[in-house]
Design a protein around this motif. Structure first.
Motif, short mmCIF file in Angstrom:
data_model
loop_
_atom_site.label_atom_id
_atom_site.label_comp_id
_atom_site.label_asym_id
_atom_site.label_seq_id
_atom_site.Cartn_x
_atom_site.Cartn_y
_atom_site.Cartn_z
N ARG A 77 13.33 -31.27 103.60
CA ARG A 77 14.39 -31.41 102.60
C ARG A 77 14.97 -32.82 102.64
O ARG A 77 16.18 -33.00 102.77
CB ARG A 77 15.48 -30.36 102.85
CG ARG A 77 14.97 -28.93 102.87
CD ARG A 77 16.13 -27.92 102.92
NE ARG A 77 16.88 -27.98 104.17
CZ ARG A 77 17.97 -27.24 104.40
NH1 ARG A 77 18.42 -26.43 103.46
NH2 ARG A 77 18.59 -27.33 105.57
N SER A 92 14.36 -13.40 100.02
CA SER A 92 13.27 -14.29 99.67
C SER A 92 12.33 -13.63 98.68
O SER A 92 12.23 -12.39 98.60
CB SER A 92 12.49 -14.71 100.91
OG SER A 92 11.90 -13.58 101.52
N GLY A 108 21.31 -23.35 101.38
CA GLY A 108 20.56 -22.80 102.48
C GLY A 108 20.69 -23.64 103.74
O GLY A 108 21.32 -24.68 103.78
N LEU A 137 10.76 -18.68 96.91
CA LEU A 137 12.19 -18.81 96.65
C LEU A 137 13.02 -18.16 97.76
O LEU A 137 12.59 -17.17 98.36
CB LEU A 137 12.56 -18.15 95.31
CG LEU A 137 11.82 -18.64 94.08
CD1 LEU A 137 12.27 -17.84 92.86
CD2 LEU A 137 12.06 -20.13 93.85
N ARG A 138 14.18 -18.72 98.00
CA ARG A 138 15.15 -18.11 98.91
C ARG A 138 16.53 -18.26 98.30
O ARG A 138 16.84 -19.26 97.65
CB ARG A 138 15.10 -18.78 100.28
CG ARG A 138 16.09 -18.17 101.28
CD ARG A 138 16.13 -18.94 102.59
NE ARG A 138 15.02 -18.61 103.45
CZ ARG A 138 14.87 -19.12 104.68
NH1 ARG A 138 15.76 -19.96 105.16
NH2 ARG A 138 13.84 -18.78 105.43
N LEU A 139 17.39 -17.27 98.52
CA LEU A 139 18.77 -17.32 98.05
C LEU A 139 19.65 -16.51 98.99
O LEU A 139 19.15 -15.77 99.85
CB LEU A 139 18.89 -16.81 96.61
CG LEU A 139 18.33 -15.42 96.28
CD1 LEU A 139 19.23 -14.28 96.74
CD2 LEU A 139 18.08 -15.31 94.78
N ASN A 140 20.95 -16.66 98.83
CA ASN A 140 21.92 -15.88 99.60
C ASN A 140 22.72 -15.04 98.62
O ASN A 140 23.44 -15.58 97.77
CB ASN A 140 22.81 -16.80 100.42
CG ASN A 140 22.04 -17.46 101.54
OD1 ASN A 140 21.50 -16.79 102.41
ND2 ASN A 140 21.98 -18.79 101.52
N GLY A 188 20.78 -20.83 93.69
CA GLY A 188 22.20 -20.65 93.98
C GLY A 188 23.07 -20.88 92.77
O GLY A 188 22.57 -21.17 91.67
N THR A 215 15.36 -23.24 96.75
CA THR A 215 16.45 -22.29 96.93
C THR A 215 17.13 -22.09 95.58
O THR A 215 17.11 -22.97 94.71
CB THR A 215 17.48 -22.79 97.96
OG1 THR A 215 17.96 -24.09 97.57
CG2 THR A 215 16.84 -22.88 99.34
N TRP A 252 18.71 -24.08 90.69
CA TRP A 252 17.66 -24.09 91.71
C TRP A 252 17.56 -25.48 92.31
O TRP A 252 17.90 -26.48 91.67
CB TRP A 252 16.32 -23.61 91.16
CG TRP A 252 15.67 -24.56 90.19
CD1 TRP A 252 14.71 -25.51 90.45
CD2 TRP A 252 15.92 -24.64 88.77
NE1 TRP A 252 14.36 -26.17 89.30
CE2 TRP A 252 15.08 -25.66 88.26
CE3 TRP A 252 16.77 -23.96 87.90
CZ2 TRP A 252 15.08 -26.00 86.91
CZ3 TRP A 252 16.77 -24.31 86.56
CH2 TRP A 252 15.92 -25.32 86.08
N THR A 265 20.65 -13.20 103.06
CA THR A 265 19.54 -14.08 102.71
C THR A 265 18.37 -13.22 102.22
O THR A 265 17.98 -12.25 102.89
CB THR A 265 19.10 -14.92 103.91
OG1 THR A 265 20.20 -15.71 104.35
CG2 THR A 265 17.96 -15.86 103.52
#
Length: 300
Positions: A179, A273, A300, A111-114, A81, A79, A70, A271
């Motif tokens: 970021r 979330s 991201g 949270l966000r991920l791909n 990954g 994010t 993370w 993507t």
């Protein structure tokens, strides 16, 4: 769902234990990503490891059979990954076990991920919701300096360290979260071009070594034409070599430009979330800045 994970996991005829990703040799992490066909070099692993935190799953003799990381930005967003499980463990609960350990360390964060196709069912089961498709565009780049070069709204110049604060501000406006540490680290590993009006930075694109060649991202701009203008010099620099761009754009001038320069869509991820959606994905959002290309699928 019960999210408190145990410290070990019995799978088939052997057990796994959790380890800190910082304590694992890069060649063993590289071997893990190779096992699932990911292009990351040892140097790419080192970059993401310096940018975030994570766990590995180890068997009784110390083999690395899984990973999850993370990347925190501010106090309420991260994010996720580099979630990888060895092919023989992918249907045996190892991914969910690793994700529960991540959840323990990101309490209170959106949270966000791909997600790859293979992992979408896992993330849906954990409450993640789909947002947008990411188009992985890659190939041998072909420079096309004459197409669309006219009408640029400003001057294209190479970026320098003095441009980092402005790039951080543009990225935050487009992405929805500041970021700063990541953008500073990307600058240290990247070449960059920016679109300037006078002394004001209005758009930028970074390019760095990754995988089979180079990756362009992030790309932040107000319009497709501006995005094309700041990516074009990277294409000229890398013409004849392997280039990759990960984008949510599936139509319009920017998407057409990627096809014309030899970067067709190779694959897609989704993507997803958990928690609030960031402003860049909210229809009718106030910002005019857009993230045209991701820093990477992991970041991201």
């Amino acid at each position: 769902m019960e999210l408190k994970p145990s410290g070990s996991l019995k799978i088939d005829t052997f057990s796994m234990r959790i380890g800190d990703i910082e304590g694992v040799e890069l060649d063993r992490l590289h071997a893990l990503s190779l096992s699932v066909g990911w292009p990351h070099r040892a140097e790419d692993w080192q970059f993401v490891r310096q940018s975030g935190q994570g766990f590995v799953a180890l068997d009784e003799i110390g083999r690395v059979l899984g990973s999850a990381m993370w990347f925190a930005h501010g106090t309420d967003f991260a994010t996720v990954g580099m979630v990888i499980t060895s092919p023989r463990l992918q249907t045996l609960g190892a991914g969910q076990w690793l994700m529960k350990r991540v959840f323990e360390n990101v309490v209170g964060r959106d949270l966000r991920l791909n997600a790859t196709r293979a992992a979408r069912r896992l993330y849906l089961s954990l409450g993640f919701q789909p947002e947008k498709t990411v188009f992985q565009c890659q190939g041998i780049a072909r420079a096309q300096t004459s197409v669309g070069a006219a009408g640029i709204r400003g001057d294209i110049r190479r970026l320098s360290p003095s441009d980092i604060p402005a790039a951080i501000a543009l990225d935050a406006a487009a992405f929805g979260v500041r970021r700063a540490a990541l953008i500073e680290r990307l600058f240290a590993h990247s070449a960059g071009y920016g679109l300037f009006k006078g002394d004001t930075l209005n758009a930028f694109a970074l390019c760095r070594p990754f995988g089979r060649g180079h990756v362009v991202g992030p790309v932040v701009a107000e319009t497709d034409a501006d995005a094309v203008a700041i990516v074009r010099p990277h294409v000229a620099d890398r013409s004849g070599s392997f280039l990759r761009i990960d984008t949510h754009m599936d139509n319009g001038e920017f998407a057409a430009f990627l096809s014309h320069i030899g970067l067709p869509v190779y694959d897609t991820v989704l993507t997803m979330s958990l928690g609030r959606r960031l402003p860049d994905f909210v229809i009718g959002g106030a910002t005019t800045l857009t993230t045209y290309a991701l820093a990477s699928q992991t970041l991201g």
